[in-house]
Design an enzyme around this catalytic site. Structure first.
Site, PDB file in Angstrom:
ATOM      1  N   HIS A  41      15.283 -93.011  38.284  1.00 57.39           N
ATOM      2  CA  HIS A  41      15.958 -91.709  38.354  1.00 57.39           C
ATOM      3  C   HIS A  41      17.310 -91.839  39.081  1.00 57.39           C
ATOM      4  CE1 HIS A  41      15.650 -87.161  38.813  1.00 57.39           C
ATOM      5  NE2 HIS A  41      16.609 -87.461  39.664  1.00 57.39           N
ATOM      6  N   GLU A  42      17.311 -92.534  40.223  1.00 54.29           N
ATOM      7  CA  GLU A  42      18.542 -92.641  41.027  1.00 54.29           C
ATOM      8  C   GLU A  42      19.590 -93.535  40.356  1.00 54.29           C
ATOM      9  OE1 GLU A  42      18.831 -90.430  43.118  1.00 54.29           O
ATOM     10  OE2 GLU A  42      16.718 -89.977  43.430  1.00 54.29           O
ATOM     11  N   GLY A  51      14.846 -89.137  47.291  1.00 53.56           N
ATOM     12  CA  GLY A  51      15.936 -90.027  46.913  1.00 53.56           C
ATOM     13  C   GLY A  51      17.199 -89.229  46.637  1.00 53.56           C
ATOM     14  N   CYS A  78      14.417 -82.986  40.636  1.00 52.07           N
ATOM     15  CA  CYS A  78      15.717 -83.516  41.048  1.00 52.07           C
ATOM     16  C   CYS A  78      16.379 -82.499  41.982  1.00 52.07           C
ATOM     17  CB  CYS A  78      16.573 -83.724  39.799  1.00 52.07           C
ATOM     18  SG  CYS A  78      18.238 -84.318  40.138  1.00 52.07           S
ATOM     19  N   LEU A  79      16.990 -82.998  43.050  1.00 51.88           N
ATOM     20  CA  LEU A  79      17.650 -82.091  44.000  1.00 51.88           C
ATOM     21  C   LEU A  79      18.816 -81.344  43.352  1.00 51.88           C
ATOM     22  CD1 LEU A  79      17.742 -84.205  47.307  1.00 51.88           C
ATOM     23  CD2 LEU A  79      16.166 -82.360  46.685  1.00 51.88           C
ATOM     24  N   HIS A 105      21.351 -91.626  37.871  1.00 52.43           N
ATOM     25  CA  HIS A 105      22.393 -90.776  38.464  1.00 52.43           C
ATOM     26  C   HIS A 105      23.704 -91.540  38.611  1.00 52.43           C
ATOM     27  CE1 HIS A 105      20.796 -86.867  39.429  1.00 52.43           C
ATOM     28  NE2 HIS A 105      19.759 -87.344  40.111  1.00 52.43           N
ATOM     29  N   GLN A 151      25.458 -87.502  43.411  1.00 47.24           N
ATOM     30  CA  GLN A 151      24.934 -86.146  43.616  1.00 47.24           C
ATOM     31  C   GLN A 151      25.635 -85.399  44.744  1.00 47.24           C
ATOM     32  OE1 GLN A 151      20.623 -87.514  43.664  1.00 47.24           O
ATOM     33  NE2 GLN A 151      20.412 -85.439  42.898  1.00 47.24           N
TER      34      GLN A 151
HETATM   35 ZN    ZN Z   1      18.064 -86.450  40.687  1.00 50.47          ZN
END
Ligand code: ZN
Length: 171
Positions: free
Chosen positions: A130-131, A43, A88-89, A134, A48
């Site tokens: 999570h997204e 995701g 997380c990226l 963000h 991000q």
């Molecule tokens: Zn993340």
């Protein structure tokens, strides 16, 4: 597109609603999907990649089928609680346990402007929470269990040091 790495201040921005699903949105969505697959993520939120729009791409199976781009998503219902590990990226190599709702119901729009209602639990439910966090400028380390926070304290500090060093000459 490049994924912003913690503690880039862009990650703390609260994204603005998408007003119109136009060519620009199609293009951003396309690039976000590519960026997510290149990074082997499940995701990615527009915040991000430094874009302040309420846009999320999700594909927990990684099989590139079905609805994967979501516009203006929000949670309308949540049930239960569950603690699981997540990553997380924007925090490469860091994982920690986070308490989330066990299941969520999300309302979002697809690129055709159709309204979707999605009920999700397990990894998908977690990814949604999570997204959407963000999009609100909330990072998963802010919700980590105290034990995971202690385990990751040093790593988080290393991210901060690396960021300061990389940006030392820019100011
Ligand atoms: Zn993340």
């Amino acid at each position: 597109m490049e994924v912003l790495i913690f503690p880039n201040p862009g990650l703390k921005c609260k994204a603005k609603p998408v007003e119109e699903i136009d060519e620009e949105i199609y293009q951003i969505a396309d690039e976000m999907l590519k960026t997510m697959y290149d990074a082997c993520g499940v995701g990615l939120a527009a915040t991000q990649v430094g874009i302040s729009k309420r846009l999320v791409v999700l594909d927990i199976e990684g099989n590139k089928v079905g609805e994967r781009v979501f516009v203006n998503p929000y949670i309308v219902e949540q049930q239960g609680e569950i603690i699981e590990e997540e990553g997380c990226l924007s925090f490469p190599g860091l994982v920690g346990k986070v308490m989330r709702s066990q299941s969520v119901t999300v309302i979002a729009f697809n690129l055709k402007g159709e309204r979707l209602q999605i009920k999700a639990d397990g990894l998908l439910g977690r990814a949604w929470q999570h997204e959407i966090d963000h999009l609100n400028g909330t990072l998963f380390i802010e919700k980590m269990t105290p034990a995971s926070m202690i385990t990751n304290k040093q790593k988080i500090k290393e991210f901060e040091t690396a960021y300061q060093e990389n940006n030392a000459g820019v100011r």
